[in-house]
Every structure is written in structure tokens, then in C-alpha cells.
Scaffold this motif. Sequence first.
Motif, PDB file in Angstrom:
ATOM      1  N   PRO A  61       0.784  -1.127   0.140  1.00 59.26           N
ATOM      2  CA  PRO A  61       0.033  -0.042  -0.141  1.00 59.26           C
ATOM      3  C   PRO A  61       0.882   1.201   0.025  1.00 59.26           C
ATOM      4  O   PRO A  61       0.803   2.039   0.843  1.00 59.26           O
ATOM      5  N   LEU A  62       1.516   1.623  -1.297  1.00 57.48           N
ATOM      6  CA  LEU A  62       2.535   2.623  -1.318  1.00 57.48           C
ATOM      7  C   LEU A  62       1.774   3.791  -0.970  1.00 57.48           C
ATOM      8  O   LEU A  62       2.496   4.934  -0.480  1.00 57.48           O
ATOM      9  N   TRP A  63       0.615   4.033  -1.626  1.00 60.24           N
ATOM     10  CA  TRP A  63      -0.267   5.283  -1.402  1.00 60.24           C
ATOM     11  C   TRP A  63      -0.295   5.742  -0.017  1.00 60.24           C
ATOM     12  O   TRP A  63      -0.579   6.847   0.399  1.00 60.24           O
ATOM     13  N   ALA A  64      -0.447   4.817   1.051  1.00 60.63           N
ATOM     14  CA  ALA A  64      -0.822   5.040   2.439  1.00 60.63           C
ATOM     15  C   ALA A  64       0.486   5.734   2.902  1.00 60.63           C
ATOM     16  O   ALA A  64       0.647   6.357   4.106  1.00 60.63           O
ATOM     17  N   PHE A  65       1.731   5.604   2.267  1.00 55.19           N
ATOM     18  CA  PHE A  65       3.142   6.035   2.878  1.00 55.19           C
ATOM     19  C   PHE A  65       3.208   7.647   2.467  1.00 55.19           C
ATOM     20  O   PHE A  65       4.167   8.234   2.972  1.00 55.19           O
ATOM     21  N   PHE A  89       7.851   4.366  -6.406  1.00 54.16           N
ATOM     22  CA  PHE A  89       8.186   5.262  -5.268  1.00 54.16           C
ATOM     23  C   PHE A  89       7.989   6.945  -5.392  1.00 54.16           C
ATOM     24  O   PHE A  89       8.318   7.634  -4.649  1.00 54.16           O
ATOM     25  N   MET A  90       7.292   7.276  -6.474  1.00 52.25           N
ATOM     26  CA  MET A  90       7.425   8.918  -6.733  1.00 52.25           C
ATOM     27  C   MET A  90       6.636   9.113  -5.706  1.00 52.25           C
ATOM     28  O   MET A  90       5.391   8.751  -5.179  1.00 52.25           O
ATOM     29  N   GLY A  91       6.863  10.258  -5.268  1.00 49.99           N
ATOM     30  CA  GLY A  91       6.357  11.159  -4.108  1.00 49.99           C
ATOM     31  C   GLY A  91       6.461  10.641  -2.767  1.00 49.99           C
ATOM     32  O   GLY A  91       5.697  11.270  -1.653  1.00 49.99           O
ATOM     33  N   LEU A  92       7.104   9.702  -2.409  1.00 52.77           N
ATOM     34  CA  LEU A  92       7.500   9.160  -1.079  1.00 52.77           C
ATOM     35  C   LEU A  92       8.924   9.667  -0.571  1.00 52.77           C
ATOM     36  O   LEU A  92       9.826  10.024  -1.324  1.00 52.77           O
ATOM     37  N   THR A  93       8.807   9.715   0.706  1.00 54.70           N
ATOM     38  CA  THR A  93      10.373   9.856   1.568  1.00 54.70           C
ATOM     39  C   THR A  93      10.715   8.730   2.297  1.00 54.70           C
ATOM     40  O   THR A  93      10.053   8.427   3.288  1.00 54.70           O
ATOM     41  N   GLU A 111      17.314   3.028 -11.463  1.00 54.67           N
ATOM     42  CA  GLU A 111      15.967   3.193 -12.262  1.00 54.67           C
ATOM     43  C   GLU A 111      14.679   3.037 -11.395  1.00 54.67           C
ATOM     44  O   GLU A 111      13.722   3.644 -11.325  1.00 54.67           O
ATOM     45  N   ASP A 112      14.764   1.802 -10.625  1.00 53.64           N
ATOM     46  CA  ASP A 112      13.620   1.165 -10.122  1.00 53.64           C
ATOM     47  C   ASP A 112      13.084   1.997  -8.758  1.00 53.64           C
ATOM     48  O   ASP A 112      12.368   1.937  -8.407  1.00 53.64           O
ATOM     49  N   PHE A 113      14.090   2.855  -8.301  1.00 47.25           N
ATOM     50  CA  PHE A 113      14.222   3.666  -7.144  1.00 47.25           C
ATOM     51  C   PHE A 113      13.830   5.169  -7.474  1.00 47.25           C
ATOM     52  O   PHE A 113      13.961   5.885  -6.578  1.00 47.25           O
ATOM     53  N   GLN A 114      13.281   5.466  -8.640  1.00 49.95           N
ATOM     54  CA  GLN A 114      13.230   6.676  -9.020  1.00 49.95           C
ATOM     55  C   GLN A 114      12.107   7.617  -8.044  1.00 49.95           C
ATOM     56  O   GLN A 114      11.037   6.797  -7.898  1.00 49.95           O
ATOM     57  N   GLY A 115      12.552   8.735  -7.631  1.00 49.58           N
ATOM     58  CA  GLY A 115      11.251   9.283  -6.920  1.00 49.58           C
ATOM     59  C   GLY A 115      11.689   9.642  -5.446  1.00 49.58           C
ATOM     60  O   GLY A 115      11.409  10.176  -4.575  1.00 49.58           O
ATOM     61  N   LEU A 116      13.101   8.700  -5.155  1.00 55.52           N
ATOM     62  CA  LEU A 116      13.610   8.755  -3.756  1.00 55.52           C
ATOM     63  C   LEU A 116      14.905   9.299  -3.935  1.00 55.52           C
ATOM     64  O   LEU A 116      15.827   9.320  -2.884  1.00 55.52           O
ATOM     65  N   GLU A 117      15.368  10.146  -4.888  1.00 54.58           N
ATOM     66  CA  GLU A 117      16.670  10.796  -5.112  1.00 54.58           C
ATOM     67  C   GLU A 117      17.093  11.630  -4.134  1.00 54.58           C
ATOM     68  O   GLU A 117      18.177  11.832  -3.607  1.00 54.58           O
ATOM     69  N   LYS A 118      16.060  12.237  -3.274  1.00 56.11           N
ATOM     70  CA  LYS A 118      16.213  13.465  -2.299  1.00 56.11           C
ATOM     71  C   LYS A 118      16.237  12.552  -0.923  1.00 56.11           C
ATOM     72  O   LYS A 118      16.265  13.569   0.010  1.00 56.11           O
ATOM     73  N   SER A 119      15.867  11.421  -0.766  1.00 60.60           N
ATOM     74  CA  SER A 119      15.771  10.686   0.683  1.00 60.60           C
ATOM     75  C   SER A 119      16.634   9.677   0.887  1.00 60.60           C
ATOM     76  O   SER A 119      16.922   9.227   2.024  1.00 60.60           O
ATOM     77  N   LEU A 120      16.716   8.727  -0.038  1.00 63.55           N
ATOM     78  CA  LEU A 120      17.255   7.414   0.086  1.00 63.55           C
ATOM     79  C   LEU A 120      18.769   7.330   0.394  1.00 63.55           C
ATOM     80  O   LEU A 120      19.472   7.838  -0.332  1.00 63.55           O
TER      81      LEU A 120
END
Length: 341
Positions: A61-65, A89-93, A111-120
Motif C-alpha cells: 500500500p504505497l499510497w498510504a505512505f 516510489f514517486m512522491g515518497l520519502t 532506475e527502479d527507485f526513482q522518486g527517492l533521489e532526495k531521501s534514500l
Amino acid sequence: MAMKQLIHVVSFYFIIIVTLLTIQAFAPSSGCPPKENIFPQCTCTSGIVISCKVGKIDEIPLWAFRGYTISRLELTTYQENDKFFPHSFMGLTIKFIELKSFQLKTLSLMEDFQGLEKSLTGLSVVTSKVDNITASELKQISQEFSLLVTLNMEGSKCLVNTAIQYIGIPNLKNFICTGRSGNENFKTVPSHLLADFTKLEKVELSGIGFQSIENNVFPSDARYLRIINLRDNNLQELDIHLFQRLPVLKEVYLQGNKLTSIDKSVFQPVWNQLTHLYLNCNSVVCDCQVAWILFSPKKPANFIPPTCHGQSKIPNTAKFAGLILTDIDLEDLCPNWGQYF
């Protein structure tokens, strides 16, 4: 005049209050997502550690994160998945992700983790079966994972495609690849495997079973590399250039290989700076060729000598090993011993 100043003061504080409320409204929440939104697939514990066990990735349930800062996300699957869904993972922290007991046909870094560039900050793939690890070049600055410092692939296939040039992890400090998945027989570590990771501090390539490794595996500018762990492989000899251009190397772990001799020239570039050197559980023939390391008056503070096997040409090696011998002792053990030291 006083009224005008009052209006300015009120307006100033009104702007501050509105700004603070806006920041608060859009800032990530500090608590766990509501249980009803993530259970039964996932649980959340203090520190915002979320653990999920699902069959297919799309059941998470990624939407819930969204709107939460997740310290650690632990994902376990019990069915084979092709790969992560694009932009999952777009929009997640999320600060750290662990894939545990995963079955993936393909994992693409990063590539599979795009969206987490600023947190991972870390990615761990533990005891998972990944048929193919690939990587896509991420050249755009906005796609750099500049905070990611740890890449850990424990018990998983981890020797990635040698054609990879730049995958957007400019500040990687720890590269850990241990064990192996399946029955792959790695004869050598791919050339230039870690060449682009110039901030590396620790490299662990243990239990993979490779027979050789060359210096070009490491960055040519390895000014931060302090630890190299190559234990439990099938190394029979060491490349003479293996430890060159490693100005701050302190710890080397080579136990559990198949070394039969220890060439002084291999260690000469780093010998005076090493604090840890483990050579035990290697079938070394303790002849005069290895006398330099057995009887050297200057050794790393944490030193485990090679395990002597075969017919030793040095009498009473066990008796003398670890002692500082006089020139007379050494001359008696190895005539013309100076050529070996």
C-alpha cells in the motif's frame, strides 16, 4: 502613524503564521500511517520502520505512505515478480530500503527507485533471488541519488553488468556484496566494477567464489578507501598491482582463500599503513618466499599470519612465527635472507 505601524506589525505576523501553517500542512508526518491503511500487508513500529510481506509488489500500500518520512522500509515477497513497477516510489520519502527474500527477474539500479533521489541513504538486498541486475545511466542532475551511501547485496547476485558507466550514486561509501545466488561460477570480478565510485570507504566482496581480482576494479582515485574485504573466495594469487593507488587503505581481509604464497611486492605500497591484515585459512607453503611476512619486525597491529601447509622449507616455523628474530637466526633459517626482506 501609530495605526499604520500597527497594521504593518499585524500583517507581518499574519504572513509568518500563514507560512508556518502552510509548511506544516505539506511537511511529512512524524508518526506512523493509520493502521487501517496498511494492515495486514504492513506493520509500523516506532521510528517509522515499516515492514511489509506480500505476494506481489503491487499489493504494497504505497499510497498510504505519502506524507510520511519513513526511516526504514522492509519488503518481503513470497511470489516471483518481474520487477518493480515504474515510478512506484514517486512522491515518497524513504531513507532506507531492505528487500528481503525477494524473487525478482530484474532489478535495475537505480532506475527502479526513482522518486527517492532526495531521501534514500541506503539500499539492502538480503538473501534474495534476482535473476538479472542491470543499471541505467542517470545523467540528469535531478536523478542523482546524492544521499545514498550504502549499497548492500547480501546473499544475492551482485556483480552487475560491466558496461555500466554512471548510475547516479556519486557519493557511495559502502559497497557490500557477500555470498551468491544460484550456482554461478565467478572466475573474476568484472573490470572497473567500482571505478566510478570515487567516494568509496569500504568494499566487501566476500563468499562469491571468484578466482582473481585486479586493481582496476577499484576507483583510480581511491583517496577514501580504507577497508577491502575479500575473504572466503577462491583467490590463488594476488595481482601485483592490487593495492596500488590506495593511499589510506588500513584494513585488508583475505582469510579463507586458496593463496599458496604471499608476495611482498603486492603489499609493499600499503605495508606501513595497514592496521588490519588477516591471512589465516590459506594453504600457504611457509618457505623463504614468505619469511618476510612471518618474521617481519613491523606488522599491522591486528595481524593473523597465513596458515602454513605443505612441506615447509623453514624448520620449526611454528616455533619462530610471530617472534622478532636476529639477523643470525634469519640467516640460519634462510641463507641470503636479505633478498626476501
